[in-house]
Motif scaffolding. Structure first.
Motif, PDB file in Angstrom:
ATOM      1  N   PHE B  48       0.825  -1.222   0.000  1.00 24.21           N
ATOM      2  CA  PHE B  48       0.000   0.000   0.000  1.00 24.21           C
ATOM      3  C   PHE B  48       0.856   1.267   0.000  1.00 24.21           C
ATOM      4  O   PHE B  48       0.328   2.373   0.076  1.00 24.21           O
ATOM      5  N   LYS B  50       3.241   4.213  -1.552  1.00 23.64           N
ATOM      6  CA  LYS B  50       3.187   4.897  -2.852  1.00 23.64           C
ATOM      7  C   LYS B  50       4.011   4.121  -3.880  1.00 23.64           C
ATOM      8  O   LYS B  50       5.098   3.635  -3.570  1.00 23.64           O
ATOM      9  N   GLY B  52       3.210   1.299  -4.882  1.00 17.76           N
ATOM     10  CA  GLY B  52       2.852  -0.106  -4.708  1.00 17.76           C
ATOM     11  C   GLY B  52       3.947  -0.974  -4.120  1.00 17.76           C
ATOM     12  O   GLY B  52       3.841  -2.207  -4.154  1.00 17.76           O
ATOM     13  N   ASN B 113       3.867   1.894 -14.302  1.00 11.10           N
ATOM     14  CA  ASN B 113       4.056   2.716 -13.105  1.00 11.10           C
ATOM     15  C   ASN B 113       5.132   3.778 -13.315  1.00 11.10           C
ATOM     16  O   ASN B 113       4.961   4.926 -12.910  1.00 11.10           O
ATOM     17  N   VAL B 276      -3.606  -7.537  -2.518  1.00  9.10           N
ATOM     18  CA  VAL B 276      -2.943  -7.947  -3.749  1.00  9.10           C
ATOM     19  C   VAL B 276      -1.433  -7.930  -3.530  1.00  9.10           C
ATOM     20  O   VAL B 276      -0.871  -6.895  -3.189  1.00  9.10           O
ATOM     21  N   GLY B 312       2.953  -4.992  -4.314  1.00  9.76           N
ATOM     22  CA  GLY B 312       1.726  -5.542  -4.882  1.00  9.76           C
ATOM     23  C   GLY B 312       1.560  -5.279  -6.366  1.00  9.76           C
ATOM     24  O   GLY B 312       0.433  -5.308  -6.870  1.00  9.76           O
ATOM     25  N   ASN B 313       2.669  -5.042  -7.065  1.00 13.77           N
ATOM     26  CA  ASN B 313       2.552  -4.719  -8.487  1.00 13.77           C
ATOM     27  C   ASN B 313       2.535  -5.983  -9.337  1.00 13.77           C
ATOM     28  O   ASN B 313       3.573  -6.471  -9.788  1.00 13.77           O
ATOM     29  N   VAL B 314       1.342  -6.499  -9.556  1.00 13.49           N
ATOM     30  CA  VAL B 314       1.193  -7.712 -10.358  1.00 13.49           C
ATOM     31  C   VAL B 314       0.012  -7.520 -11.296  1.00 13.49           C
ATOM     32  O   VAL B 314      -1.004  -6.932 -10.927  1.00 13.49           O
ATOM     33  N   ASP B 315       0.176  -7.967 -12.552  1.00 12.45           N
ATOM     34  CA  ASP B 315      -0.941  -7.925 -13.485  1.00 12.45           C
ATOM     35  C   ASP B 315      -1.966  -8.973 -13.076  1.00 12.45           C
ATOM     36  O   ASP B 315      -1.612 -10.113 -12.783  1.00 12.45           O
ATOM     37  N   LEU B 316      -3.244  -8.601 -13.084  1.00 13.70           N
ATOM     38  CA  LEU B 316      -4.296  -9.544 -12.678  1.00 13.70           C
ATOM     39  C   LEU B 316      -4.260 -10.808 -13.531  1.00 13.70           C
ATOM     40  O   LEU B 316      -4.415 -11.912 -13.025  1.00 13.70           O
ATOM     41  N   LEU B 319      -1.596 -13.074 -12.320  1.00 15.34           N
ATOM     42  CA  LEU B 319      -2.019 -13.650 -11.042  1.00 15.34           C
ATOM     43  C   LEU B 319      -2.964 -14.822 -11.283  1.00 15.34           C
ATOM     44  O   LEU B 319      -2.802 -15.915 -10.743  1.00 15.34           O
TER      45      LEU B 319
END
Lengths: 325, 325
Positions: B48, B50, B52, B113, B276, B312-316, B319
């Motif tokens: 969470f 800045k 991510g 990002n 996430v 938490g920087n992952v493409d859905l 995932l």
């Protein structure tokens, strides 16, 4: 505000009752989303509450309000899922049985949650009528206490504890946007917030396909719909006789949101905030980003906006499917 | 601890420097995951932060440590992504350019990002050698200051601010599990935590396919690998000469984690915590739930365990694919 089923005293009592049992959920913020909305947004993350939704607050308050004789026979409810899981967990913590009537079309992850917390599942049809009939039957058979998902002062009081926390965490808030279904959440939130500061605006966020609250506010009486259609499975219920007076008097407006806006909000929460939201949980973010809200001159001076992320119980597969549509 | 590139003073200075710029991230807990692990777990949610990921702390400290003359020419780095985005954002906040050398195989969401925060992307090959060569070229051309992703006292100090926050939020913590790659995060966390309480255990979590830290600790010197293979794209770097002495002296053990355990941890974070996490971010949860950890008698008295959710920087889509395998 003594005429309502809950008030600031019952909400403060609820807070004292559930304090050691419920999570104090964090408030997140994001400069990217502030820029997109043109306001300062404060996300109250009830998706991180026990059971994955705000429902645990009310359920816990209700279960721990019961005297020992009543409690011993257990509690009963019918619910699309989050209240069911929450009641199961609260009952488990008190060591009493929970009998849960669940419609057959409820999302699997919500049913799993009920079972994880030891609730006893009794299936019913998807209609509200079937829910109520089956629940009444279970009450007769077990002697358990029916805990309605929202039309109950103890539930409304428990949900109202969100405002007590939120206004302590983000004291500048002038507006709170709250998902609305049966009105248990928003009535508790409104009663607490307006009692602390009557100038705070309370806005409901409601899906187009279940816009009974907007219709009820326009008509001045409870309107129910013959059917509802929305991705927000948690927002299909109608107002009750205990929640309606609060919604009628204290909710300043209803923002009607399209399902595609709700899906986009879930996506933003995932990608920018790294928070998992179910559709009902994301509708407040959808509302604040919608043209309906942005272009309404009545709300142009809402600067510091609390948004209730009401829950995060969504199957990843369903999330992924909805993003690709 | 004066012999290291950072210390408790530089970490406290970093905290003062970045306080108004970085998020104080929340600590979450879950009774379900406590039950699964047999310990009390405290999840420090840098996902969470800045950008991510925790990387913003170090980048922000580095950028705001520069004097005005140095800062004016901008900053340069090479990174698999999270440091790159973080440096772009920190540079943007200071109003200076950021030149970012990114390998062509970096995940799309991490590149997005960087661009969102105004970083100027310069592509390179996936090898560490290509990264360094291209970065050196950019430094020559622009006069910008190279900010290494981890092998830098300012970066280590910024990351160490996590411990200051965490130990205030969860004072009972006796152990912290930290993902390890180049060692910037764990060295800052270890220096701060052990300075506050020398009894706190610091455990590194590392993927089997990039277990250079476990090998380095065993050999007593920095070991690099000819190649790495892991789903945790953020954990492929090797220790540097500034991070290694801290890892050698203050990291109590390395828990080597299989990729399938990391995927399962991502899934648990999604389903139970509604958080996430990218693979690198989830590896600490994977470690605490692994038999390697649970069955090691050396760690049976670790009772209150902080776990750094590093990002938490992952493409859905990625995932979802990893969950279905």
């Amino acid at each position: 505000m003594e005429k309502y089923a809950a008030n600031i005293s019952s909400i403060r009592e609820a807070q004292a009752r559930i304090k050691s049992l419920a999570h104090t959920t964090p408030v997140l913020s994001s400069e990217s989303l502030n820029a997109m909305s043109g306001r300062q947004l404060y996300f109250k993350c009830e998706c991180f509450q026990k059971g994955g939704a705000f429902k645990f607050r009310g359920a816990c308050n209700a279960v721990f309000s019961l005297d020992d004789n009543d409690a011993a026979k257990g509690v009963v409810t019918h619910s699309s899922g989050n209240h069911a899981a929450a009641l199961s967990l609260a009952a488990k913590l008190r060591g009493i049985p929970a009998y849960i009537v669940i419609p057959k079309n409820a999302p699997q992850c919500k049913v799993d949650n009920v079972m994880r917390y030891g609730g006893q599942v009794i299936w019913c049809e998807a209609s509200l009528q079937s829910r109520q009939e089956v629940a009444n039957k279970v009450v007769k058979e077990t002697g358990g206490i029916l805990i309605h998902p929202y039309n109950d002062g103890r539930i409304m009081s428990g949900q109202g504890t969100i405002s007590l926390e939120l206004l302590e965490q983000a004291p500048l808030i002038d507006t709170i946007i709250v998902p609305i279904s049966g009105g248990g959440l928003i009535s508790g939130v409104a009663l607490a917030a307006k009692s602390i500061n009557p100038a705070i605006r309370i806005l409901a966020a409601e899906p187009r396909g279940a816009n009974d609250t907007a219709q009820s506010k326009a008509a001045g009486r409870i309107i129910t719909l013959p059917e509802t259609e929305t991705i927000a499975d948690g927002l299909r219920a109608f107002l009750g006789d205990k929640t309606w007076p609060v919604v009628r008097d204290l909710v300043d407006d209803v923002i009607v949101v399209e399902d595609n806006e709700t899906v986009e909000a879930m996506k933003l929460a995932f990608e920018i905030l790294k928070v998992v939201l179910e559709p009902s949980g994301a509708i407040g973010l959808a509302a604040v980003l919608s043209d309906t809200f942005k272009k309404n001159p009545a709300w142009k001076d809402c600067r510091n906006i609390g948004i209730i992320f009401s829950g995060g119980n969504v199957d990843l597969g369903i999330l992924w499917d909805s993003f690709r549509k």
